[in-house]
Design an enzyme around this catalytic site. Structure first.
Site, PDB file in Angstrom:
ATOM      1  N   GLU A  79       0.852  -1.199   0.000  1.00 53.17           N
ATOM      2  CA  GLU A  79       0.000   0.000   0.000  1.00 53.17           C
ATOM      3  C   GLU A  79       0.884   1.243   0.000  1.00 53.17           C
ATOM      4  O   GLU A  79       1.689   1.425   0.910  1.00 53.17           O
ATOM      5  CB  GLU A  79      -0.901   0.002   1.247  1.00 53.17           C
ATOM      6  CG  GLU A  79      -1.729   1.267   1.392  1.00 53.17           C
ATOM      7  CD  GLU A  79      -2.381   1.400   2.771  1.00 53.17           C
ATOM      8  OE1 GLU A  79      -2.706   0.368   3.394  1.00 53.17           O
ATOM      9  OE2 GLU A  79      -2.553   2.536   3.226  1.00 53.17           O
TER      10      GLU A  79
ATOM     11  N   ARG B 277       0.190  10.563   0.510  1.00 54.07           N
ATOM     12  CA  ARG B 277       0.591  11.636   1.426  1.00 54.07           C
ATOM     13  C   ARG B 277       1.826  12.369   0.923  1.00 54.07           C
ATOM     14  O   ARG B 277       2.332  13.249   1.592  1.00 54.07           O
ATOM     15  CB  ARG B 277       0.890  11.039   2.818  1.00 54.07           C
ATOM     16  CG  ARG B 277      -0.303  10.370   3.454  1.00 54.07           C
ATOM     17  CD  ARG B 277      -0.172  10.260   4.957  1.00 54.07           C
ATOM     18  NE  ARG B 277       0.735   9.235   5.384  1.00 54.07           N
ATOM     19  CZ  ARG B 277       0.385   8.154   6.089  1.00 54.07           C
ATOM     20  NH1 ARG B 277      -0.888   7.975   6.430  1.00 54.07           N
ATOM     21  NH2 ARG B 277       1.270   7.278   6.460  1.00 54.07           N
TER      22      ARG B 277
ATOM     23  N   LYS C  50     -10.709  -1.525   7.591  1.00 51.81           N
ATOM     24  CA  LYS C  50      -9.431  -1.277   8.252  1.00 51.81           C
ATOM     25  C   LYS C  50      -9.760  -0.888   9.699  1.00 51.81           C
ATOM     26  O   LYS C  50     -10.724  -0.159   9.941  1.00 51.81           O
ATOM     27  CB  LYS C  50      -8.728  -0.126   7.522  1.00 51.81           C
ATOM     28  CG  LYS C  50      -7.571   0.518   8.262  1.00 51.81           C
ATOM     29  CD  LYS C  50      -6.802   1.416   7.303  1.00 51.81           C
ATOM     30  CE  LYS C  50      -5.996   2.464   8.048  1.00 51.81           C
ATOM     31  NZ  LYS C  50      -4.797   2.884   7.326  1.00 51.81           N
TER      32      LYS C  50
HETATM   33  C1  3PG Z   1      -0.052   4.804   8.634  1.00 50.49           C
HETATM   34  O1  3PG Z   1      -0.946   5.546   8.920  1.00 50.49           O
HETATM   35  O2  3PG Z   1       0.984   5.184   8.102  1.00 50.49           O
HETATM   36  C2  3PG Z   1      -0.243   3.350   8.891  1.00 50.49           C
HETATM   37  O3  3PG Z   1      -1.284   3.160   9.775  1.00 50.49           O
HETATM   38  C3  3PG Z   1       1.022   2.697   9.343  1.00 50.49           C
HETATM   39  O4  3PG Z   1       1.197   2.934  10.672  1.00 50.49           O
HETATM   40  P1  3PG Z   1       2.551   2.499  11.419  1.00 50.49           P
HETATM   41  O5  3PG Z   1       3.614   3.445  10.993  1.00 50.49           O
HETATM   42  O6  3PG Z   1       2.206   2.693  12.881  1.00 50.49           O
HETATM   43  O7  3PG Z   1       2.835   1.075  11.066  1.00 50.49           O
END
Ligand code: 3PG
Length: 219
Positions: A48, A52, A136
């Site tokens: 994924e 961003r 999710k």
């Molecule tokens: C995110 O928002 O980037 C994901 O939920 C991943 O989260 P993490 O960095 O806590 O694994």
């Protein structure tokens, strides 16, 4: 909603196959080919990218081009426009931190495999009412950890989850042991800095570790 159900099924198939989904922030689309190669070399089949960074859409296209067998979703989808752009870039699935009526409508209009985020029972009920049964759970550790999804299994027996947020490799087994969990997401497999430095060996090693963890959990 026949078509929507078909997409939810294929989304579930992708997530089941994934076991662990690397959640990725990428700053330079020129790194996409190396990244895709490292994930594939490590044995992962699903990833994924998050919407961003300005490079995310171009990086997704480049990853699909470099590794057509890799299923690549686009995360951090917030608006119908995000969803449209991600589909145009070739996203195999879409992920959002929450769900709005506008986003639910856009997913249905495009017959798009959207994995919307929820955190509370009321959000969950709204998502189910909007036609989603694969969700999710975000932010997973901060929102109560595996105990929370264990509690959800009673009243929401038909819902399946991909918990994400704060899940490191040491916590993967606790989540994947839950029958209502299809996969977990985490940024530790392909950290932003490792991608920026082109540390493909390190990312491939993390991917291999993720594959082993997922296998152990399903054994
Ligand atoms: C995110 O928002 O980037 C994901 O939920 C991943 O989260 P993490 O960095 O806590 O694994």
């Amino acid at each position: 909603m026949k078509d929507g159900e078909r997409d939810i099924m294929s989304l579930q198939q992708i997530l089941r196959r994934a076991g662990i989904i690397p959640v990725i922030e990428i700053d330079d689309a020129a790194r996409a080919q190396g990244l895709a190669g490292a994930l594939m070399e490590g044995g992962l089949e699903v990833a994924e990218l998050t919407l961003r960074t300005p490079a995310a859409l171009e990086a997704l296209e480049a990853m699909k081009c470099a590794a057509p067998a890799l299923k690549v979703g686009m995360g951090s989808i917030a608006t119908p426009g995000d969803l449209r752009r991600a589909l145009e870039a070739g996203a195999d699935f879409l992920v959002s931190a929450g769900l709005t009526p506008a986003l639910a409508g856009a997913a249905q209009a495009h017959n798009a495999p959207l994995l919307p985020g929820v955190m509370t029972p009321s959000e969950l009920m709204e998502a189910v009412q909007a036609g989603f049964s694969t969700l999710k759970f975000f932010p997973a550790e901060a929102a109560g950890g595996p105990a929370m999804l264990k509690a959800f299994a009673g009243p929401f027996a038909d819902v399946r989850f991909c918990p994400t947020g704060g899940i490191g490799p040491e916590r993967v087994a606790a989540w994947l042991a839950l029958p209502n969990v299809l996969c977990v997401g985490g940024s530790w497999v392909a950290p932003r800095a490792a991608i920026a430095h082109g540390d493909w060996q390190g990312i491939a090693a993390n991917a291999r570790k993720a594959v082993v963890l997922a296998k152990e959990a399903s054994a």
